[in-house]
Design a protein around this motif. Sequence first.
Motif, PDB file in Angstrom:
ATOM      1  N   SER A 207       0.826  -1.202   0.000  1.00 39.03           N
ATOM      2  CA  SER A 207       0.000   0.000   0.000  1.00 39.03           C
ATOM      3  C   SER A 207       0.863   1.255   0.000  1.00 39.03           C
ATOM      4  O   SER A 207       0.595   2.210  -0.745  1.00 39.03           O
ATOM      5  CB  SER A 207      -0.926  -0.003   1.219  1.00 39.03           C
ATOM      6  N   LEU A 259      -8.207   0.800   1.658  1.00 39.67           N
ATOM      7  CA  LEU A 259      -7.118   1.416   0.906  1.00 39.67           C
ATOM      8  C   LEU A 259      -7.518   2.757   0.293  1.00 39.67           C
ATOM      9  O   LEU A 259      -6.712   3.686   0.239  1.00 39.67           O
ATOM     10  CB  LEU A 259      -6.652   0.465  -0.214  1.00 39.67           C
ATOM     11  N   SER A 335      -0.902  -4.737  -1.489  1.00 35.96           N
ATOM     12  CA  SER A 335      -1.810  -4.576  -2.630  1.00 35.96           C
ATOM     13  C   SER A 335      -1.268  -5.352  -3.825  1.00 35.96           C
ATOM     14  O   SER A 335      -0.827  -4.762  -4.812  1.00 35.96           O
ATOM     15  CB  SER A 335      -1.956  -3.091  -2.974  1.00 35.96           C
TER      16      SER A 335
END
Length: 484
Positions: A207, A259, A335
């Motif tokens: 992320s 996110l 991610s």
Amino acid sequence: MASLALTSYSCSLSSQSLKSRNLKFQPRSNFAPRSHSLTPNPITLTNNLSFKSPQLLKSIRSPTSSKKLTVKASASASASAPAAPAPQPWQGAAMKPLLASIATGVILWFVPVPSGVSRNAWQLLAIFLATIVGIITQPLPLGAVALMGLGASVLTKTLTFSAAFSAFGDPIPWLIALAFFFARGFIKTGLGNRIAYQFVSLFGSSSLGLGYSLVFSEALLAPAIPSVSARAGGIFLPLVKSLCVACGSNVGDGTENRLGSWLMLTCFQTSVISSSMFLTAMAANPLSAKLTLNAINQTIGWMDWAKAAIVPGLVSLIVVPLLLYVIYPPTVKSSPDAPKLARERLEKMGPMSNNEKIMAATLLVTVGLWIFGGVLNMDAVTAAILGLSILLITGVVTWKECLAEAVAWDTLTWFAALIAMAGYLNKYGLISWFSQTVVKIKIRKRQNLCFAVQVGVGVGLGAASFVGLGSAFCDGVEGKGKRK
């Protein structure tokens, strides 16, 4: 509603009556008359209109039949009026912001002119501040508001026409307009998306890495795309939204904090930083450079701006995402779907097209000329015109597309208007008068502050002395009491 009733009614029309009406019939050789009869069953027809006739239709009796046919029309009519056309929405200016802008100028116009300021300078200041209020409140588009300000200055004889429109020959407004045309080439060819996807595919597995890849790819495009809305909204907002969806963070379903919230906030905060790092990264930067030139006669070139802003800009780009990651962390720390999506998009885009290659080469040439323009004796506007000429000749950007770039022409108009008025405010001596007045006020405030500090210290010392004397007196009394 309409109703027609067919009933048998007594009425006849004989051949004599036809003769009396001067009606002649030519017999046909192949015509064989037949008998017809109509039963008096009513037939009802409905419609949106209703008619009512008090008269009976004239009777007709067939010469070949003994039956009698009667037609009775009975209808009620209530013709509905056609609906009035819907009123058109107001296409003019927003009246409240417009009145606020005009009121600002009128009030300041009639304020007594301070000593040391000419009447023309004060009137131009009134028009200038009214224009600024109009640009902030936007009763009309920015270019229209600025053009009205120039018109008011010419109408009141505060400026001549050539003076009011002198800044349209200034290089700074044209530099920012040409940079908008470069932005059109980036969006049209897809080169901006390719650069962003490339960064994400390389650094977007976590992320934090995803955030940094978006931040630095946006900063890389900042010198060539001067509009934050075109850069952040036209290129990166769709990209960020697709990445959030790929990572399972959607708006409105409770997954925003996974996110999406952190990523959007990071891109929003850092776009302001990248906009301040280069002279052509935001429309306000050339205006600041021009105002500096008018005020203190100091030229700020493209490279001068970059040298001054690159270090604090890079530090801020590194610190701000990390700080937001600590105080507003995403719940998803990795991610893996983001690089996968970026690679899929790159595969879908295919290899670089010829237009993308030309756009990339033109960008390198133009930015190189901006950097080394001082050595080559070439200013930033000439370099931008050269780059745009390459794009026009190769067809990457057409002149029709440049003409359709309304934001560029609008920015050119209000930039030139503000620069012209600000320049003549300086020529009329208002800027120097204002700076001297501010310095005097600061000196007075500083003197008042020093006096206040001295009084405060004196009062404090006096209070401390009083308290000390009181304590000593109390101690002495207590000592006397103890001794007794």
